[in-house]
Design a protein around this motif. Sequence first.
Motif, PDB file in Angstrom:
ATOM      1  N   ASP A  74       0.812  -1.211   0.000  1.00 23.05           N
ATOM      2  CA  ASP A  74       0.000   0.000   0.000  1.00 23.05           C
ATOM      3  C   ASP A  74       0.849   1.266   0.000  1.00 23.05           C
ATOM      4  OD1 ASP A  74      -2.702   1.150   0.135  1.00 23.05           O
ATOM      5  OD2 ASP A  74      -2.058   1.914   2.088  1.00 23.05           O
ATOM      6  N   LEU A  75       2.070   1.181   0.507  1.00 26.38           N
ATOM      7  CA  LEU A  75       2.937   2.364   0.522  1.00 26.38           C
ATOM      8  C   LEU A  75       3.362   2.733  -0.897  1.00 26.38           C
ATOM      9  CD1 LEU A  75       5.065   1.539   3.686  1.00 26.38           C
ATOM     10  CD2 LEU A  75       2.953   2.856   3.501  1.00 26.38           C
ATOM     11  N   ASP A  76       3.590   1.725  -1.750  1.00 23.81           N
ATOM     12  CA  ASP A  76       3.850   2.015  -3.161  1.00 23.81           C
ATOM     13  C   ASP A  76       2.601   2.562  -3.840  1.00 23.81           C
ATOM     14  OD1 ASP A  76       6.554   1.454  -3.479  1.00 23.81           O
ATOM     15  OD2 ASP A  76       6.230  -0.668  -3.873  1.00 23.81           O
ATOM     16  N   ARG A  77       1.445   2.055  -3.433  1.00 19.51           N
ATOM     17  CA  ARG A  77       0.204   2.551  -4.019  1.00 19.51           C
ATOM     18  C   ARG A  77       0.017   4.037  -3.718  1.00 19.51           C
ATOM     19  NH1 ARG A  77      -5.775   0.050  -2.898  1.00 19.51           N
ATOM     20  NH2 ARG A  77      -5.255   0.482  -0.716  1.00 19.51           N
ATOM     21  N   ILE A  78       0.387   4.469  -2.520  1.00 17.56           N
ATOM     22  CA  ILE A  78       0.265   5.887  -2.177  1.00 17.56           C
ATOM     23  C   ILE A  78       1.122   6.743  -3.107  1.00 17.56           C
ATOM     24  CG2 ILE A  78       0.949   7.591  -0.435  1.00 17.56           C
ATOM     25  CD1 ILE A  78      -0.195   5.762   1.674  1.00 17.56           C
ATOM     26  N   VAL A  79       2.357   6.300  -3.364  1.00 17.41           N
ATOM     27  CA  VAL A  79       3.219   7.060  -4.280  1.00 17.41           C
ATOM     28  C   VAL A  79       2.580   7.126  -5.662  1.00 17.41           C
ATOM     29  CG1 VAL A  79       5.470   7.126  -5.408  1.00 17.41           C
ATOM     30  CG2 VAL A  79       5.311   6.532  -2.998  1.00 17.41           C
ATOM     31  N   ARG A  80       1.997   6.006  -6.115  1.00 17.28           N
ATOM     32  CA  ARG A  80       1.294   6.012  -7.404  1.00 17.28           C
ATOM     33  C   ARG A  80       0.182   7.056  -7.413  1.00 17.28           C
ATOM     34  NH1 ARG A  80      -0.240   0.270 -10.139  1.00 17.28           N
ATOM     35  NH2 ARG A  80       1.826  -0.659 -10.340  1.00 17.28           N
ATOM     36  N   GLN A  81      -0.607   7.070  -6.348  1.00 14.05           N
ATOM     37  CA  GLN A  81      -1.733   8.006  -6.290  1.00 14.05           C
ATOM     38  C   GLN A  81      -1.253   9.448  -6.304  1.00 14.05           C
ATOM     39  OE1 GLN A  81      -3.705   6.663  -2.756  1.00 14.05           O
ATOM     40  NE2 GLN A  81      -4.792   5.001  -3.792  1.00 14.05           N
ATOM     41  N   GLN A  82      -0.161   9.725  -5.593  1.00 14.61           N
ATOM     42  CA  GLN A  82       0.366  11.086  -5.550  1.00 14.61           C
ATOM     43  C   GLN A  82       0.859  11.529  -6.926  1.00 14.61           C
ATOM     44  OE1 GLN A  82       3.312  10.712  -2.452  1.00 14.61           O
ATOM     45  NE2 GLN A  82       1.860  11.246  -0.835  1.00 14.61           N
ATOM     46  N   VAL A  83       1.597  10.656  -7.590  1.00 21.95           N
ATOM     47  CA  VAL A  83       2.093  10.973  -8.934  1.00 21.95           C
ATOM     48  C   VAL A  83       0.921  11.185  -9.878  1.00 21.95           C
ATOM     49  CG1 VAL A  83       3.296  10.007 -10.928  1.00 21.95           C
ATOM     50  CG2 VAL A  83       4.310   9.808  -8.664  1.00 21.95           C
ATOM     51  N   PHE A  84      -0.072  10.305  -9.794  1.00 20.36           N
ATOM     52  CA  PHE A  84      -1.219  10.384 -10.701  1.00 20.36           C
ATOM     53  C   PHE A  84      -1.996  11.681 -10.489  1.00 20.36           C
ATOM     54  CE2 PHE A  84      -5.532   9.695 -12.078  1.00 20.36           C
ATOM     55  CZ  PHE A  84      -5.378   8.995 -13.281  1.00 20.36           C
ATOM     56  N   MET A  85      -2.249  12.048  -9.219  1.00 19.46           N
ATOM     57  CA  MET A  85      -3.049  13.241  -8.955  1.00 19.46           C
ATOM     58  C   MET A  85      -2.341  14.512  -9.388  1.00 19.46           C
ATOM     59  SD  MET A  85      -5.113  12.542  -5.415  1.00 19.46           S
ATOM     60  CE  MET A  85      -5.971  14.104  -5.625  1.00 19.46           C
ATOM     61  N   LYS A  86      -1.019  14.534  -9.233  1.00 13.28           N
ATOM     62  CA  LYS A  86      -0.279  15.712  -9.693  1.00 13.28           C
ATOM     63  C   LYS A  86      -0.382  15.846 -11.209  1.00 13.28           C
ATOM     64  CE  LYS A  86       4.153  18.077  -9.149  1.00 13.28           C
ATOM     65  NZ  LYS A  86       3.713  19.209  -8.336  1.00 13.28           N
ATOM     66  N   SER A  87      -0.245  14.722 -11.916  1.00 16.96           N
ATOM     67  CA  SER A  87      -0.371  14.744 -13.371  1.00 16.96           C
ATOM     68  C   SER A  87      -1.789  15.118 -13.791  1.00 16.96           C
ATOM     69  CB  SER A  87       0.001  13.376 -13.956  1.00 16.96           C
ATOM     70  OG  SER A  87       1.358  13.082 -13.745  1.00 16.96           O
ATOM     71  N   MET A  88      -2.768  14.579 -13.082  1.00 22.08           N
ATOM     72  CA  MET A  88      -4.164  14.859 -13.424  1.00 22.08           C
ATOM     73  C   MET A  88      -4.521  16.319 -13.181  1.00 22.08           C
ATOM     74  SD  MET A  88      -7.599  12.918 -12.128  1.00 22.08           S
ATOM     75  CE  MET A  88      -9.211  13.401 -12.766  1.00 22.08           C
ATOM     76  N   ALA A  89      -4.004  16.891 -12.069  1.00 18.75           N
ATOM     77  CA  ALA A  89      -4.270  18.303 -11.791  1.00 18.75           C
ATOM     78  C   ALA A  89      -3.754  19.178 -12.926  1.00 18.75           C
ATOM     79  CB  ALA A  89      -3.618  18.703 -10.470  1.00 18.75           C
ATOM     80  N   THR A  90      -2.555  18.855 -13.404  1.00 16.57           N
ATOM     81  CA  THR A  90      -1.989  19.614 -14.517  1.00 16.57           C
ATOM     82  C   THR A  90      -2.852  19.477 -15.764  1.00 16.57           C
ATOM     83  OG1 THR A  90       0.238  19.279 -13.635  1.00 16.57           O
ATOM     84  CG2 THR A  90       0.071  19.923 -15.938  1.00 16.57           C
ATOM     85  N   LYS A  91      -3.328  18.251 -16.019  1.00 13.48           N
ATOM     86  CA  LYS A  91      -4.123  17.988 -17.212  1.00 13.48           C
ATOM     87  C   LYS A  91      -5.480  18.688 -17.144  1.00 13.48           C
ATOM     88  CE  LYS A  91      -4.872  15.668 -21.091  1.00 13.48           C
ATOM     89  NZ  LYS A  91      -4.852  14.197 -21.149  1.00 13.48           N
ATOM     90  N   ASN A 124       7.293  11.781 -20.923  1.00 16.86           N
ATOM     91  CA  ASN A 124       5.936  12.320 -20.752  1.00 16.86           C
ATOM     92  C   ASN A 124       5.794  13.097 -19.450  1.00 16.86           C
ATOM     93  OD1 ASN A 124       5.965  10.275 -18.833  1.00 16.86           O
ATOM     94  ND2 ASN A 124       4.313   9.084 -19.761  1.00 16.86           N
ATOM     95  N   GLY A 125       6.911  13.268 -18.703  1.00 11.72           N
ATOM     96  CA  GLY A 125       6.903  14.072 -17.494  1.00 11.72           C
ATOM     97  C   GLY A 125       6.554  13.336 -16.226  1.00 11.72           C
ATOM     98  N   ALA A 126       6.211  12.048 -16.312  1.00 11.03           N
ATOM     99  CA  ALA A 126       5.814  11.286 -15.131  1.00 11.03           C
ATOM    100  C   ALA A 126       7.006  10.523 -14.563  1.00 11.03           C
ATOM    101  CB  ALA A 126       4.706  10.298 -15.507  1.00 11.03           C
ATOM    102  N   PRO A 127       7.179  10.532 -13.230  1.00 13.97           N
ATOM    103  CA  PRO A 127       8.235   9.727 -12.632  1.00 13.97           C
ATOM    104  C   PRO A 127       7.910   8.249 -12.796  1.00 13.97           C
ATOM    105  CG  PRO A 127       7.338  11.333 -11.063  1.00 13.97           C
ATOM    106  CD  PRO A 127       6.419  11.277 -12.223  1.00 13.97           C
ATOM    107  N   CYS A 128       8.924   7.426 -13.029  1.00 15.93           N
ATOM    108  CA  CYS A 128       8.706   5.989 -13.134  1.00 15.93           C
ATOM    109  C   CYS A 128       8.616   5.404 -11.719  1.00 15.93           C
ATOM    110  CB  CYS A 128       9.837   5.317 -13.916  1.00 15.93           C
ATOM    111  SG  CYS A 128       9.778   5.705 -15.673  1.00 15.93           S
ATOM    112  N   VAL A 129       7.519   4.752 -11.396  1.00 15.73           N
ATOM    113  CA  VAL A 129       7.249   4.249 -10.060  1.00 15.73           C
ATOM    114  C   VAL A 129       7.023   2.744 -10.116  1.00 15.73           C
ATOM    115  CG1 VAL A 129       6.265   6.427  -9.297  1.00 15.73           C
ATOM    116  CG2 VAL A 129       4.773   4.712 -10.330  1.00 15.73           C
TER     117      VAL A 129
END
Length: 483
Positions: free
Chosen positions: A233-250, A477-482
Amino acid sequence: MALTSLVLLGATGYGYGMYNEIVGGYTTANVLDEGAGGPKPADGATDILLVGLDSRVDAQGNPLSKELLARLNGGKADGELNTDTLILMRIPNDGQKAVGISIPRDSYVDIPGFGKHKINSAYARAKATEMRKLRAGGESNQAQLEVRSNQAGAAQLIKTIQGLTGAQIDNYAEVNLLGFSEITDAVGGVPICLVKSVNDSYSGARFPAGEQEVSGVQALQFVRQRHGLPNGDLDRIVRQQVFMKSMATKVLSAGTLTDQSKLDNLLAAIKKSVVLDQKWNIVQFAKQMQGMTGGALDFKTIPTGRPDLKTPEDGDAIEIKPAEVKSFVQGLLGGQQAPPSSGAPSSSGSRPADASNNAITVDVRNGNGKDGLAAQVAELLAGQGFNPGDTKTTAARTTTVVRYPRGEKANADKVADALGGSVTVEQDTNVAKGRVVVLLGKDYKATDGLAGQPLLRLDPPGGVRAQQPPPPRIGSNGAPCVN
């Protein structure tokens, strides 16, 4: 973000008819205490609790069809309802950068009235209690039972989060499986990057390694997967954080806001599956957020202890020290000092950011030989609250040292501690007052101290350095590889 973007567009000329439809088109719930939701919160920030539910009903209490659940890989409705995504969004009153604070679902905390349990059960426990009361009182309409018991669950979760963090929740927003899928579909795809390919039967996540875009059901699978990841779940949190930052920009980009079909789809998804608190003044909030962009949004995670804490009823949980969490959350507001604490790291080695660090300017000199290391270390130190100075390449050197001006060794010790604690500290009369200079040598490895954290200031949950990956590469594409 989606709703605020639409309101902003409506208020600036998109059309009065659409504006009215936006403002009046969402589901609300009476979940906040009296006094919450004011224009200028007394604690220094507007605090919004964002909740992701694994609910099998929509915002109006209607059950999702078997076909739709199958498409979402939502599984069978078994009577359980967990809040598997919890993010406290702090938006400082003084216009500083907003911060999203992730709270791991298995955090072992006090749930008022129920004792100590995993935090993702707070909503479900209060919902079940209220459901029994409503049925005993004669309520038989299933949709009403769902809506009213959900409100009790949300109110309980808010009390739990407030007790844990010391923040006053001013607004509340929740989204279920269907809503997340349809909102991301309406946006038109969010860039991600994976270190390795994944194939998870639980979430349905099946992705190749490398850069790609996800939307709809695939986006839901990406942020839901925890099985098969190195840190669960700790890796999942990092995924969610990366995704939300990208989504906010989009979402806040001109291309999304000016596309009629995307706006219509976005509005339809919001109405169907998003619930907001009844006091949320969307127009007022939109004005406050006019300067918000993806770059004005950081994500962090509360400090945690051991990830395998044994509990009487809940199995293994994540250890939480409430005093550390309160200090961490309050320390994110630059205008306030964090409450006093022992200053000792938790059992995992993680330490909350010290609000006084912003008085220390840190210059970084790269004598390591690795390209970009000075900028990376400066960024990570900034994530701990230090004021970033300049970065330069210097002559190659063997050892890493931290240099300070006369009488300011305490500042250098803070920087050295943030870098791992084993760095040599020495006085240098050439260093200006209020500054610290870090000279990176060949002995400084990417896994030392802060360099073990991901980029974009996405603080790694858990704080156990031995479990954390090296800094990820950033895809084209600007996203960190997680993971």
